[in-house]
Each structure stands twice: as C-alpha cells, then as structure tokens.
Design an enzyme around this catalytic site. Structure first.
Site, PDB file in Angstrom:
ATOM      1  N   HIS A  71      13.999 -66.171  46.275  1.00 29.34           N
ATOM      2  CA  HIS A  71      14.526 -67.531  46.113  1.00 29.34           C
ATOM      3  C   HIS A  71      15.859 -67.652  46.857  1.00 29.34           C
ATOM      4  CE1 HIS A  71      14.700 -71.159  43.199  1.00 29.34           C
ATOM      5  NE2 HIS A  71      15.512 -71.386  44.214  1.00 29.34           N
ATOM      6  N   HIS A  95      18.408 -69.618  49.575  1.00 25.64           N
ATOM      7  CA  HIS A  95      18.860 -70.752  50.376  1.00 25.64           C
ATOM      8  C   HIS A  95      19.607 -70.182  51.582  1.00 25.64           C
ATOM      9  CE1 HIS A  95      18.393 -74.026  47.229  1.00 25.64           C
ATOM     10  NE2 HIS A  95      18.264 -72.919  46.500  1.00 25.64           N
ATOM     11  N   LYS A 153       7.546 -74.871  50.207  1.00 18.08           N
ATOM     12  CA  LYS A 153       8.354 -75.120  49.019  1.00 18.08           C
ATOM     13  C   LYS A 153       8.239 -76.592  48.651  1.00 18.08           C
ATOM     14  CE  LYS A 153      11.523 -74.830  45.797  1.00 18.08           C
ATOM     15  NZ  LYS A 153      12.936 -74.580  46.114  1.00 18.08           N
ATOM     16  N   HIS A 204       9.534 -76.201  42.638  1.00 18.81           N
ATOM     17  CA  HIS A 204      10.625 -76.626  41.753  1.00 18.81           C
ATOM     18  C   HIS A 204      10.241 -78.029  41.303  1.00 18.81           C
ATOM     19  CE1 HIS A 204      15.213 -77.112  41.010  1.00 18.81           C
ATOM     20  NE2 HIS A 204      14.585 -78.125  40.448  1.00 18.81           N
ATOM     21  N   HIS A 210      12.134 -71.360  38.933  1.00 18.26           N
ATOM     22  CA  HIS A 210      12.898 -71.895  37.800  1.00 18.26           C
ATOM     23  C   HIS A 210      12.051 -72.045  36.543  1.00 18.26           C
ATOM     24  CE1 HIS A 210      16.450 -72.473  40.156  1.00 18.26           C
ATOM     25  NE2 HIS A 210      15.881 -73.317  40.973  1.00 18.26           N
ATOM     26  N   HIS A 213      23.256 -79.960  43.774  1.00 19.63           N
ATOM     27  CA  HIS A 213      22.258 -81.014  43.949  1.00 19.63           C
ATOM     28  C   HIS A 213      22.882 -82.353  44.319  1.00 19.63           C
ATOM     29  CE1 HIS A 213      18.871 -78.506  42.947  1.00 19.63           C
ATOM     30  NE2 HIS A 213      19.643 -77.949  42.044  1.00 19.63           N
ATOM     31  N   ASP A 257      18.583 -67.647  44.006  1.00 22.05           N
ATOM     32  CA  ASP A 257      19.008 -69.039  44.177  1.00 22.05           C
ATOM     33  C   ASP A 257      20.373 -69.054  44.859  1.00 22.05           C
ATOM     34  OD1 ASP A 257      18.680 -71.739  44.142  1.00 22.05           O
ATOM     35  OD2 ASP A 257      18.863 -71.993  41.982  1.00 22.05           O
TER      36      ASP A 257
END
Length: 573
Positions: free
Chosen positions: A141, A143, A224, A253, A279, A327, A367
């Site tokens: 996971h 980024h 994803k 997600h 998640h 977010h 994450d």
C-alpha cells in the site's frame, strides 16, 4: 571427543535446534526446529569464515568453479524465519536467486554438504551466524509521493512496493494511483535504477473498459479503486470485469460516506470475485462503520495499514489531522470534519488487533505519507504481535515459544501480499528458485533496523559505520546505501511487475528500461484460503450506533496499549 555446551556452541556458531531467541525487546520468542548447517548430528565442521576458521582453501573451500555450479554467495549458519518454518541453514545464492538451504562447504573434506552449496573460489561469504534471515518485505500500500520513500523503505527491510502515484500531486497524495499510460511510462523510467521491485496500480475508477486496457498495456500491474475518485458499484463491477479478463488484481478503498451504497452493496458489486480490500480496519477509510466485516468473506483478501498498528493511547489523537491533510479536506468545512471523524473509531481499531492475531486480516502495508509510515511496516507488525501476545497469551500450537504467531505475522508482509498480487513465483519467501531478496537482522534489533538488506543477491543497504574509519564499525553506524543500490546494479537485481498484456503489447521494446519486466500471474483464482497462516473467516458484526465489534459473537473490548517495545529504547525521536 570434545563436547561443547549449548551456550558455547551458540557463541561459536550461533544457536541451534531447540534454542530460543527473543525478537528485539518484545515478549516474542522463536525456537529453532531444525539445523541443516550443523548442530546435533552435524556438529564439527560448520561453514564459518575467518582467520583460523573453516572456509579456507582445501579445507571448507573446495576447487569447484562457478561454471561447475559453485554459488555466488553463501550466508552461513543463519536462522531463517518464514511462513513455512523456523530453521537454521546455510543459504546459497546464485545468479541473484536462492539455490539451496542446507549445509555449505567442501565435500572433499566435509560430510553432508548440499550439492548446490559447494563453496569455491568464486563464492562470497556473508556471516549469518547468530543472526536472523527473513524474506524481503512487501509493502502492498504505497503512495509514490516522493523518491525519498525508497531510502526509508529499504532501511526498514522492504524490497518490493505495490501502489501508485506520480509525485506530490493531490491525486497521488490521496489514492495510490498512477493514472494513464504516459504517467506509467515515466514512473517506470524513474524507478528503474532503485533497488526495489515495483508493481504500479492504475486507476480503476471508471466504467470505460478501454481506458483500463490502455493502462494495462502501458505497464500497470493491476488497478486501484479509491473513494476519492468514486468507488461506485458500477465502477467496481467494470474494473473487476476487466481484471478477470486481464488476470490482474484490484485493490479497493471503498465508500466511507456510503453515498453510492453500503458495504452490502459493495460486496454485491464484487459478486464473489477476488479483490484486495485495502483499509479493512478502524480508521483508514471505507464504508463507515462496518468495512471491517469484509474480512469474513472467502473472496476478499484483506489488509490494513500501519498508522493504526497497534492500538495505543496515542492512536486517536494523531489521526484527525493526518486524515484532513491526506484527503485534501478543510477543517473549516463542517462536512469535511464530519467525514474525517466518521473514519476514526476506537472500537474498530481495537478489533483490528484481534483480527490480525486470528489471521483474519491477512496483510499489512504502510499507506506511505498518506497516514502511514513506510519505514515502519515491519516494526508495527511486530509491535502488534507483541501486544496480542501480552493480551491473549500463546496461540494454539505454541508452548514456550511463539513460532505459530511469528510465522503468521511474518507472512503478512511477505508471502501474503505476494500471493494476492500474483508475485509469489518471484518473491515473498525464503525458498529455492526465488529472487534473493533477503533481510538479515541482529536479534536485538529484529524488526527495528536491518543489519543488511540483500536485493537480488547483492547487498543494497546495510548498517555501516564511518566510511573514513579504519574498520567498518565505528560510530555513527547508520543504515546506508551499498553498492547494490547503484543504479545499474539495482536495475540488474530488481524487477517491474506488469500486466501480461503489457509484455504481449511490446512494452519492453517501447521503453528504454534496464530491468526485467515480469508478468503477474495466477491472481484471479485466489481467495482467503490462499493466504498462508492468515486464512481465518470469523463472523464479524459492528453495531451501527455504538460501533461495538463482535467477533464470532464475542465483544472485543478496547484496551489501548500505553507502552510498546521497539520504540524509545531504540530511537531518539
């Protein structure tokens, strides 16, 4: 005949069958169940390197040339900790792959030498005696927000990254997606010279099948689906339909706000097909408040991320601000604040601990920079195991040592994500034929900082002292890049995982890449039962008003940890 005490034997050659080892400063103990390199029945000519020791010309080192099969490297007398067992062995590496776990040496002078571990003049030695060896970690996971995450990941024992991004763009900061073939090509080029296997995920939030096929031909390894792009039932169904046809994985997600449906609607859209549920946890996102219930389904491959690992007295306090930033939310907008608060539930965070210990949540990722810390995947995994040992005692089958629990937890960041994403033919375990992506640990620092990270058979990262010192060990000893991290060597020892259609479409010819492109395989038939030691399917219920979690009918009470191992005893900050 001279006899050695167990203590003296361990000092000379490392622990052997029946000896137990504490992992860092945790309550976790492992017991060696077999010694293939020496110990009872084989003691007397262990393969040990050094002045006055065994691996010298015409003694432990024979005449075998590389052309005759001598390994390139042997890791001597190391304790292998993997999902399949905990043993001691000499580990042979040749052409960047593991060739044997057994006894190394010279068969002309020694008994029981494995035919693929005949030490010759071309063989390098890494002393594993007294140390622990695990497979390179897989962060499922990631980024890709900044390239510096590579250094942090390697320094934490990670050798493979699964995820997406293009840098510090808002889409990448939130969604682990590398959208479109142009971005994918540039990211594959950018990552070519790092000692890290890469599997990029494309954008699955669309009902346009052609846009997804275009991304597959461009080099993504799967898709994803993220709520910030709209994880609607229609998008889920369309993405899984293409994934089934292409043989790739989908990471999901889901919809925290339940705008397009509830968890039952998402499961209906998935319709029994294999999916990696990101998640599956208490604060990471997805259907509020009951996304955690998907861990009970046979087709769902669940993972959680390290910011909630394990549940502590500080977990809730740090999450709200992290969530607002990750977010792209504003504390000035009441709806944004309500969205963030709906995702942070102490009861489901606490239940995440137990579901990991039961083997119901199968994987742990970071994450990275999107609430999680990429350098702490391994560390947070073992902190969770320690907390559960303290609360629940030994697992069934364990008595005096924690082999069952340790094998379960090591699988969460090695073989389980490899299986979930179709990578297990190449990586994910310490087994013959696989890439020699290996992590060597001093037991006192297990899970905290590696002694060395071996990437494709070459040391890429290691704890190293002052380069101007007279020996390698003077302070400051820091995790530092080694020759295996140089771009050409890194490309030669690492791979990009891509969709099979990318290779069929000639991607390798279109891009000027130095590393191998490897197709993902055997993905769509996978289910929970294929997750080694992490295949449990308990009944999970979440009260929609109180968020109380019941697992197989029993309420799991919140008991956040106030103190953890592998923390301030090792780190200043």
């Amino acid at each position: 005949m001279t006899e050695l005490s167990r203590a003296r034997y361990a000092e000379l050659f490392g622990p052997t069958t029946g000896d137990r080892i504490r992992l860092a400063d945790t309550d976790l103990l492992i017991e060696i169940t077999e010694d293939r390199s020496g110990g009872p029945g084989l003691a007397g000519d262990e393969a040990v390197f050094g002045g006055g020791k065994v691996l010298r010309e015409s003694m432990g080192q024979g005449r075998a040339t590389r052309a005759e099969g001598a390994p390139d490297t042997v890791i001597t007398g190391v304790v292998v900790v993997d999902h399949w067992g905990i043993i001691k062995a000499d580990v042979g590496i040749r052409d960047g792959r593991i060739v044997a776990l057994g006894k190394a040496g010279n068969p002309d002078t020694m008994s029981g030498v494995h035919p693929d571990l005949v030490v010759g003049p071309s063989t390098e030695i890494i002393a594993g005696n007294g140390k622990i060896l695990t497979a390179g970690g897989i962060d499922c996971h990631v980024h890709f927000i900044c390239p510096q995450i590579m250094d942090e990941a390697l320094g934490g024992g990670i050798t493979t990254m699964i995820g997406g991004g293009t840098g510090p763009a808002e889409g990448s900061k939130a969604t682990t997606v590398t959208p479109g073939s142009w971005h994918t090509a540039r990211m594959l080029e950018a990552l070519d010279g790092w000692p890290m296997n890469i599997a990029l995920l494309g954008k699955g939030n669309t009902v346009s099948s052609e846009s997804m096929w275009e991304q597959l031909r461009g080099g993504v390894s799967g898709f994803k689906l993220h709520e910030d792009w709209g994880s609607t039932p229609a998008a889920i169904d369309a993405c899984l339909t293409v994934a089934d046809a292409a043989g790739v994985q989908v990471a999901l997600h889901s919809d925290t706000l339940n705008e397009a449906g509830f968890v039952e609607d998402t499961l209906a859209a998935i319709a029994g097909r294999a999916i990696h549920a990101y998640h599956t946890e208490g604060a990471g996102g997805g259907h509020a408040p009951d996304i955690i219930t998907v861990a009970a389904h046979a087709n769902v491959l669940p993972s959680s991320t390290n910011p909630t690992r394990p549940h502590t007295v500080n977990t809730l306090d740090e999450h709200l601000d992290m969530l607002m930033v990750c977010h792209h939310l504003s504390p000035k907008i009441p709806e944004d604040l309500a969205f963030a608060e709906s995702r942070i539930r102490p009861s489901t965070i606490a239940a995440e601990d137990l579901l990991h210990d039961l083997g119901a949540i199968s994987m742990i990722g970071s994450d990275s920079q999107a609430m999680g810390r990429i350098g702490e995947v391994v560390l947070r995994t073992w902190q969770t195991a320690h907390v559960m040992k303290r609360r629940r005692g030994f697992l069934a089958g364990d008595n005096g040592a924690d082999n069952q629990r340790v094998q379960r937890y090591v699988a969460k960041y090695t073989i389980c994500p490899a299986v979930a994403h179709g990578l297990e033919a190449e990586i994910g375990s310490v087994e013959v034929g696989k890439l020699a992506d290996l992590v060597l640990w001093d037991p006192a620092f297990f899970g905290v900082r590696p002694h060395a990270v071996i990437k494709g058979g070459m040391i890429a990262w290691a704890a190293m002292g002052d380069a101007n010192a007279s020996i390698p060990t003077p302070q400051p000893v820091l995790p530092r890049p080694m020759f295996g991290a140089a771009p050409k060597a890194a490309a030669a020892t690492s791979v990009h995982f891509v969709a099979p259609h990318a290779l069929e479409d000639g991607l390798a010819d279109r891009l000027d890449l130095s590393r191998r492109l490897v197709p993902v395989a055997n993905v769509r038939s996978r289910g929970k039962s294929d997750m080694p030691r992490n295949d449990a399917q308990p009944r999970i219920e979440v009260d929609p008003d109180t968020f109380t979690v019941r697992i197989d009918g029993d309420v799991w009470e919140e008991q956040p940890a106030a103190e953890l191992p592998m923390a301030q005893r090792y780190f200043l900050f």
